[in-house]
Motif scaffolding. Sequence first.
Motif, PDB file in Angstrom:
ATOM      1  N   HIS A 312       0.834  -1.202   0.000  1.00 18.11           N
ATOM      2  CA  HIS A 312       0.000   0.000   0.000  1.00 18.11           C
ATOM      3  C   HIS A 312       0.866   1.248   0.000  1.00 18.11           C
ATOM      4  CE1 HIS A 312       0.805   0.871   4.249  1.00 18.11           C
ATOM      5  NE2 HIS A 312       0.607  -0.408   4.511  1.00 18.11           N
ATOM      6  N   GLU A 392      -2.762   2.995   9.328  1.00 23.87           N
ATOM      7  CA  GLU A 392      -2.234   1.745   8.759  1.00 23.87           C
ATOM      8  C   GLU A 392      -3.390   0.819   8.349  1.00 23.87           C
ATOM      9  OE1 GLU A 392       0.599   0.710   7.793  1.00 23.87           O
ATOM     10  OE2 GLU A 392       0.372  -1.474   7.677  1.00 23.87           O
ATOM     11  N   ARG A 396      -4.132  -0.312   4.572  1.00 27.90           N
ATOM     12  CA  ARG A 396      -4.171  -1.734   4.214  1.00 27.90           C
ATOM     13  C   ARG A 396      -5.494  -2.057   3.497  1.00 27.90           C
ATOM     14  NH1 ARG A 396      -0.882  -5.633   6.434  1.00 27.90           N
ATOM     15  NH2 ARG A 396      -2.622  -7.106   6.400  1.00 27.90           N
TER      16      ARG A 396
END
Length: 584
Positions: A312, A392, A396
């Motif tokens: 990512h 995060e 993701r």
Amino acid sequence: MKRLLLLLFWLVCCSPFSSGTPHTDSDFQSFEAEFLAQLWKAYPTWASSVGYHLYDSLLPAPNDANREKELSFCSRMLSELKQYNPSDLSSSERVNYYIIENQLLYLKWNIEELKEYQWNPALYNVSGVFAEMLSNNYSSIDIRLSNFMLRLDKVPAYYEAAKQSIYNPTLAHTQLAIEQNEGGLTVFTTDLNNAIEQSSLSKNEIIILRNKSQRAVNAIEAYVNWLKKLDNPNPRSNKLGEVLYEQKFKFELQSKFTAKEIFNKAMQQKMATHKKMYEITASLWPKYFGGKIPERRLQAVRMLIDTLSSRHVSANDFQACIERQIPKLTRFIKKKNLIILDPTKPLIVRREPDYMAGVAGASISAPGPYDKSGNTYYNVGSLDGWSIEKSESYLREYNNYVLQILNIHEAIPGHYTQLVHANANPSLIKSIFGNNTMIEGWAVYAERMMLENGYDIDTANKGEASPEMWLMYYKWHLRSICNTILDYGVHTGKMTKEAAMELLMKQAFQEKTEALGKWNRVNVTQTQLCCYFTGFTEIFEFREEYKSLMKDAFHLKKFHEDFLGKGSAPVKYTRQLMLEQKNR
Ligand code: ZN
Ligand code: ZN
């Protein structure tokens, strides 16, 4: 003799359905114009939201008298509509006839049967309509503020009527009303102050405006406090039940399928999708893990999804990455000759404006039906100020694969491309009553269509999407499928929170925060979560049907052009029109 025959013929043809000659399209178009003029008078805040600003100073109190007025408006318009015989009209106007009829029956049904005005306190919220007056530059800030001021006067009576209308509300909607009304207060403080700075109002006018807005704030706060303390020993269930659900589904989605039929299709598709995902996982297993694949199939799939999700972009690069992808999508569509893209209507990628912050990761703001020349924006949520864990998890979720699918869905050739085509259709009726099932269905269809044609992260690939891309696509698609299963399961059956979380987290591979968000949404909406999968299914099935009818004469680009050219009408009508045209 001849004369008598003619007379008989006239009697047979023209009675009893219409008096005199059949109506023409232009008769019906005058009716449409009159209908819209009356509609905006009856619903002034709805008018503002579609860019019709004649009644910007009005805010009717939502009391019994106003509901009576709305009901009589609907009945009057329905009987006027019935003067026309749909079979006299051209196919496009005939579709408008059905759209108007559905809309009027839906409004009536909402008051008479659904009675949402009693059990949904979140219906009562003025912040959106006031925010729009400040942020949308349809006229000078001074004109907008003077209407703002007149509308503000009506806020206290508005919330008084709201309190009178509420009866045994659901707990979920009570909570939602508290949060949303509290959240909207900044419109009357921060946002209003910013607008005042740009205006040329005199000192005195500013004082009056501030006083009026303080009275409005007091009314909103009083409503919130009233809701917080409400004695509500028998709250209504927020589950609609099968009968009301099927009816709402019919009005809201205007699908050729019933809710039950769509639910059954979603259950089938979930199984079929799991099967495909496992096959891909098994084929990629040696490449990523080696050794023996786990016995539990969904667990194996999850492991591969987790691995691929680590690919990512960084939080700082999120918006720039989206901007870079837009021209790539355009090039791909041109190369593959999939659909016409209008270069004179550019898409502007921008950071999400503050007043919509925190709602969605990405969204499209398109000009309203009365302002087709305005800009179209792709709003991208900023991750500024997010904790490392939260960002995060988000990154993701929108990994390198899914981010592409998101851009296809929101922008090209999804929502943005569809809107440009719909705006080229002159019918106001079709754009004002744009069918959400068609609109979302198109965006979901576009995702699939791009992959079918070989779109991938790496456009230098050999013309076929990679198995990794397909796997992540299926994960994304499971979201639409499971939205339908969840909505139907919760509102017509006994799906518990536990069962819902199992469905979303285990079977659709969602993160916990995402699944919880969906659970909250299903508790305050009904049938809307079904529009993605329903619209997709109708469009996809129609394309396959059309392909087999046209045989060698089928061209994908031509199909897309014909389909989108009909505007944002329900898919079942567009299908009808295209089949009629084909037979001509
Ligand atoms: Zn990471
Ligand atoms: Zn969408």
